[in-house]
Design an enzyme around this catalytic site. Sequence first.
Site, PDB file in Angstrom:
ATOM      1  N   HIS A  27       0.594  -1.286  -0.056  1.00 34.86           N
ATOM      2  CA  HIS A  27       0.115  -0.126  -0.226  1.00 34.86           C
ATOM      3  C   HIS A  27       0.980   0.928  -0.096  1.00 34.86           C
ATOM      4  CE1 HIS A  27      -3.758  -2.509   0.241  1.00 34.86           C
ATOM      5  NE2 HIS A  27      -3.005  -2.830   1.451  1.00 34.86           N
ATOM      6  N   CYS A  63       0.649   1.485  -5.424  1.00 36.11           N
ATOM      7  CA  CYS A  63      -0.728   2.968  -6.299  1.00 36.11           C
ATOM      8  C   CYS A  63       0.834   4.211  -6.324  1.00 36.11           C
ATOM      9  CB  CYS A  63      -1.649   3.283  -5.111  1.00 36.11           C
ATOM     10  SG  CYS A  63      -2.648   1.721  -5.302  1.00 36.11           S
TER      11      CYS A  63
END
Length: 280
Positions: free
Chosen positions: A80, A122
């Site tokens: 993440h 991301c």
Amino acid sequence: MLAEDIPCNERNYYKGQVFNNARKNLELYGDDVEVDYRGKEVTVENFLRVLSGKHPPGTPASKRLDTDQSSNIFIYITGHGGDEFIKLQDMEILSSMDIADAFEQMHARKRYKEILFAVDTCQANTLFSQFRSPGIMAIGSAEKGENSYSHHGDRKFLGVTVIDRFTYYTLEFLESNKEKLKQDIRSLSLKDLLLYYNPAKLRSHVGWNSTLSRPIDQVPVTDFFGSFLEVIPGTVPVKLPSNRKSTIELTDEPKGATSGRSMHQDSNILESLYVHNPVF
């Protein structure tokens, strides 16, 4: 390094195993996998200490990255992330500046020759935006503002996604070219790897930055990714090269994970450190 012991987790249907995808073509958690940091040991501080080599007195050799100015190091991070950061244990932040500072220390202390830094999160490409040290090739799975997507899941037994798209196609590139690399371990370059990434399949745009002293089309992938070679006994004396290679892998999600392995590649040593930090 494993923050969560996925192979032995009670939620893992495939006890003691981690596969590269739901078809279970490649088992990644073999007998040769060594875990040097587990559970609460996997922290930002310890990760940066492994890079810089600044350990407390009495730290065993198994928890140190024994490299020098002749070492090639592969660092792989997935999990993440956001704009110039990745989360560890869902509690700590590892920033681009943290890693850049560690690389500067490594360069000053002559702890590497070249580094391949690959990140699958991301906004992954922002994680190497602060890198200034020489001898570093950085690859990211997504531009700023883009997500890095999972490839598929195992709905029948696990109920979660098992691998990200960037990781999936990186493995696919290496696995599909095994025979070619067996014939000539220098036949594929980092440029070939970059050209393999298809934005339509990844649903994001791979980015890269290099401060290497050589063009990326002249950097064999096997300078960083170890390969298994057939050894034929003989009596002819051979002068062995002295350069060393090391691998660090850092992951932050319970998806199909690649494993850090100790292996011999063209008589060079590939040392590996694997970090897995899932968040449920």
